[in-house]
Scaffold this motif. Structure first.
Motif, PDB file in Angstrom:
ATOM      1  N   PHE A  23       0.820  -1.205   0.000  1.00  0.00           N
ATOM      2  CA  PHE A  23       0.000   0.000   0.000  1.00  0.00           C
ATOM      3  C   PHE A  23       0.860   1.264   0.000  1.00  0.00           C
ATOM      4  O   PHE A  23       0.478   2.279  -0.572  1.00  0.00           O
ATOM      5  CB  PHE A  23      -0.982  -0.023   1.166  1.00  0.00           C
ATOM      6  CG  PHE A  23      -1.948  -1.166   1.064  1.00  0.00           C
ATOM      7  CD1 PHE A  23      -2.891  -1.197   0.048  1.00  0.00           C
ATOM      8  CD2 PHE A  23      -1.895  -2.217   1.942  1.00  0.00           C
ATOM      9  CE1 PHE A  23      -3.771  -2.263  -0.078  1.00  0.00           C
ATOM     10  CE2 PHE A  23      -2.778  -3.292   1.836  1.00  0.00           C
ATOM     11  CZ  PHE A  23      -3.711  -3.308   0.822  1.00  0.00           C
ATOM     12  N   SER A  24       2.020   1.226   0.632  1.00  0.00           N
ATOM     13  CA  SER A  24       2.957   2.351   0.551  1.00  0.00           C
ATOM     14  C   SER A  24       3.638   2.379  -0.807  1.00  0.00           C
ATOM     15  O   SER A  24       3.869   3.442  -1.373  1.00  0.00           O
ATOM     16  CB  SER A  24       4.016   2.240   1.643  1.00  0.00           C
ATOM     17  OG  SER A  24       3.428   2.311   2.900  1.00  0.00           O
ATOM     18  N   TYR A  25       3.965   1.196  -1.306  1.00  0.00           N
ATOM     19  CA  TYR A  25       4.680   1.084  -2.575  1.00  0.00           C
ATOM     20  C   TYR A  25       3.883   1.685  -3.740  1.00  0.00           C
ATOM     21  O   TYR A  25       4.451   2.385  -4.577  1.00  0.00           O
ATOM     22  CB  TYR A  25       4.992  -0.386  -2.858  1.00  0.00           C
ATOM     23  CG  TYR A  25       5.781  -0.616  -4.126  1.00  0.00           C
ATOM     24  CD1 TYR A  25       7.169  -0.551  -4.104  1.00  0.00           C
ATOM     25  CD2 TYR A  25       5.155  -0.909  -5.327  1.00  0.00           C
ATOM     26  CE1 TYR A  25       7.906  -0.769  -5.254  1.00  0.00           C
ATOM     27  CE2 TYR A  25       5.875  -1.124  -6.488  1.00  0.00           C
ATOM     28  CZ  TYR A  25       7.254  -1.053  -6.444  1.00  0.00           C
ATOM     29  OH  TYR A  25       7.978  -1.262  -7.597  1.00  0.00           O
ATOM     30  N   ILE A  26       2.585   1.452  -3.788  1.00  0.00           N
ATOM     31  CA  ILE A  26       1.817   1.949  -4.932  1.00  0.00           C
ATOM     32  C   ILE A  26       1.725   3.475  -4.933  1.00  0.00           C
ATOM     33  O   ILE A  26       1.528   4.074  -5.984  1.00  0.00           O
ATOM     34  CB  ILE A  26       0.409   1.313  -5.036  1.00  0.00           C
ATOM     35  CG1 ILE A  26      -0.431   1.569  -3.799  1.00  0.00           C
ATOM     36  CG2 ILE A  26       0.513  -0.170  -5.335  1.00  0.00           C
ATOM     37  CD1 ILE A  26      -1.860   1.075  -3.907  1.00  0.00           C
ATOM     38  N   ASP A  27       1.899   4.100  -3.766  1.00  0.00           N
ATOM     39  CA  ASP A  27       1.910   5.560  -3.698  1.00  0.00           C
ATOM     40  C   ASP A  27       3.275   6.152  -4.042  1.00  0.00           C
ATOM     41  O   ASP A  27       3.353   7.234  -4.613  1.00  0.00           O
ATOM     42  CB  ASP A  27       1.505   6.048  -2.309  1.00  0.00           C
ATOM     43  CG  ASP A  27       0.031   5.811  -2.021  1.00  0.00           C
ATOM     44  OD1 ASP A  27      -0.761   5.720  -2.988  1.00  0.00           O
ATOM     45  OD2 ASP A  27      -0.325   5.702  -0.846  1.00  0.00           O
ATOM     46  N   LYS A  28       4.364   5.461  -3.667  1.00  0.00           N
ATOM     47  CA  LYS A  28       5.726   5.969  -3.876  1.00  0.00           C
ATOM     48  C   LYS A  28       6.661   4.821  -4.258  1.00  0.00           C
ATOM     49  O   LYS A  28       7.553   4.471  -3.486  1.00  0.00           O
ATOM     50  CB  LYS A  28       6.245   6.642  -2.618  1.00  0.00           C
ATOM     51  CG  LYS A  28       5.519   7.897  -2.246  1.00  0.00           C
ATOM     52  CD  LYS A  28       6.176   8.521  -1.034  1.00  0.00           C
ATOM     53  CE  LYS A  28       5.532   9.852  -0.749  1.00  0.00           C
ATOM     54  NZ  LYS A  28       6.209  10.555   0.319  1.00  0.00           N
ATOM     55  N   PRO A  29       6.514   4.231  -5.427  1.00  0.00           N
ATOM     56  CA  PRO A  29       7.336   3.062  -5.774  1.00  0.00           C
ATOM     57  C   PRO A  29       8.838   3.345  -5.800  1.00  0.00           C
ATOM     58  O   PRO A  29       9.629   2.452  -5.575  1.00  0.00           O
ATOM     59  CB  PRO A  29       6.821   2.646  -7.153  1.00  0.00           C
ATOM     60  CG  PRO A  29       6.103   3.830  -7.675  1.00  0.00           C
ATOM     61  CD  PRO A  29       5.602   4.603  -6.489  1.00  0.00           C
ATOM     62  N   GLN A  30       9.231   4.580  -6.046  1.00  0.00           N
ATOM     63  CA  GLN A  30      10.650   4.892  -6.101  1.00  0.00           C
ATOM     64  C   GLN A  30      11.306   4.926  -4.719  1.00  0.00           C
ATOM     65  O   GLN A  30      12.517   4.816  -4.608  1.00  0.00           O
ATOM     66  CB  GLN A  30      10.891   6.224  -6.830  1.00  0.00           C
ATOM     67  CG  GLN A  30      10.403   7.451  -6.082  1.00  0.00           C
ATOM     68  CD  GLN A  30       8.909   7.716  -6.174  1.00  0.00           C
ATOM     69  OE1 GLN A  30       8.153   6.959  -6.766  1.00  0.00           O
ATOM     70  NE2 GLN A  30       8.477   8.797  -5.566  1.00  0.00           N
ATOM     71  N   PRO A  63       0.142  -8.595  -2.915  1.00  0.00           N
ATOM     72  CA  PRO A  63      -0.800  -9.155  -3.891  1.00  0.00           C
ATOM     73  C   PRO A  63      -0.098  -9.531  -5.195  1.00  0.00           C
ATOM     74  O   PRO A  63       0.952  -8.988  -5.535  1.00  0.00           O
ATOM     75  CB  PRO A  63      -1.799  -8.021  -4.107  1.00  0.00           C
ATOM     76  CG  PRO A  63      -1.041  -6.787  -3.787  1.00  0.00           C
ATOM     77  CD  PRO A  63      -0.059  -7.166  -2.713  1.00  0.00           C
ATOM     78  N   SER A  64      -0.691 -10.448  -5.917  1.00  0.00           N
ATOM     79  CA  SER A  64      -0.093 -10.902  -7.176  1.00  0.00           C
ATOM     80  C   SER A  64      -0.919 -10.520  -8.399  1.00  0.00           C
ATOM     81  O   SER A  64      -0.569 -10.873  -9.515  1.00  0.00           O
ATOM     82  CB  SER A  64       0.117 -12.417  -7.140  1.00  0.00           C
ATOM     83  OG  SER A  64      -1.115 -13.068  -6.951  1.00  0.00           O
ATOM     84  N   GLU A  65      -2.015  -9.790  -8.199  1.00  0.00           N
ATOM     85  CA  GLU A  65      -2.792  -9.306  -9.344  1.00  0.00           C
ATOM     86  C   GLU A  65      -3.702  -8.164  -8.903  1.00  0.00           C
ATOM     87  O   GLU A  65      -3.920  -7.948  -7.718  1.00  0.00           O
ATOM     88  CB  GLU A  65      -3.612 -10.410  -9.990  1.00  0.00           C
ATOM     89  CG  GLU A  65      -4.657 -11.016  -9.092  1.00  0.00           C
ATOM     90  CD  GLU A  65      -5.454 -12.111  -9.791  1.00  0.00           C
ATOM     91  OE1 GLU A  65      -6.664 -12.138  -9.576  1.00  0.00           O
ATOM     92  OE2 GLU A  65      -4.868 -12.919 -10.530  1.00  0.00           O
ATOM     93  N   GLY A  66      -4.194  -7.393  -9.893  1.00  0.00           N
ATOM     94  CA  GLY A  66      -5.135  -6.326  -9.604  1.00  0.00           C
ATOM     95  C   GLY A  66      -4.586  -4.921  -9.748  1.00  0.00           C
ATOM     96  O   GLY A  66      -5.333  -3.957  -9.697  1.00  0.00           O
ATOM     97  N   HIS A  67      -3.276  -4.774  -9.911  1.00  0.00           N
ATOM     98  CA  HIS A  67      -2.643  -3.458 -10.064  1.00  0.00           C
ATOM     99  C   HIS A  67      -1.302  -3.676 -10.753  1.00  0.00           C
ATOM    100  O   HIS A  67      -0.750  -4.767 -10.703  1.00  0.00           O
ATOM    101  CB  HIS A  67      -2.441  -2.820  -8.690  1.00  0.00           C
ATOM    102  CG  HIS A  67      -1.881  -1.427  -8.734  1.00  0.00           C
ATOM    103  ND1 HIS A  67      -0.534  -1.179  -8.760  1.00  0.00           N
ATOM    104  CD2 HIS A  67      -2.495  -0.221  -8.764  1.00  0.00           C
ATOM    105  CE1 HIS A  67      -0.337   0.129  -8.798  1.00  0.00           C
ATOM    106  NE2 HIS A  67      -1.519   0.729  -8.795  1.00  0.00           N
ATOM    107  N   ALA A  68      -0.791  -2.623 -11.371  1.00  0.00           N
ATOM    108  CA  ALA A  68       0.485  -2.745 -12.101  1.00  0.00           C
ATOM    109  C   ALA A  68       1.621  -3.224 -11.188  1.00  0.00           C
ATOM    110  O   ALA A  68       2.512  -3.947 -11.637  1.00  0.00           O
ATOM    111  CB  ALA A  68       0.854  -1.408 -12.742  1.00  0.00           C
ATOM    112  N   ALA A  69       1.617  -2.832  -9.915  1.00  0.00           N
ATOM    113  CA  ALA A  69       2.669  -3.260  -8.983  1.00  0.00           C
ATOM    114  C   ALA A  69       2.375  -4.610  -8.342  1.00  0.00           C
ATOM    115  O   ALA A  69       3.235  -5.199  -7.708  1.00  0.00           O
ATOM    116  CB  ALA A  69       2.856  -2.212  -7.890  1.00  0.00           C
TER     117      ALA A  69
END
Length: 81
Positions: A23-30, A63-69
């Motif tokens: 959930f943090s990663y999808i907001d700031k993947p870098q 998760p393994s599906e449902g979003h690009a990350a």
């Protein structure tokens, strides 16, 4: 947080941590890595407070599906680390 740690210490109870860095990663993947550092952070909070409260990771996942990350490769990296 100090009052929670104090309560747990006084009652001999652990701090339960649900760790979902996705959930943090999808907001700031870098700025979020898929290594174990995120699992260590609750322990640092307890330790910095001068307490001997144990930290128990009660849930974790990626998760393994449902979003690009949310890919099988990212989930595998998370679980392997």
């Amino acid at each position: 947080m100090a009052s929670v740690i104090s309560f747990l210490a006084n009652n001999g109870a652990p701090l339960l941590a649900n760790v979902y860095p996705y959930f943090s990663y999808i907001d700031k993947p870098q700025s979020i890595s898929l290594d174990y550092a995120l699992l260590r952070s609750p322990g640092v909070v307890v330790q910095d407070g001068g307490s001997n409260v144990k930290v128990v990771v009660s849930e974790s996942g990626w998760p393994s599906e449902g979003h690009a990350a949310a890919t099988i490769d990212n989930a595998a990296t998370y679980y392997q680390n």
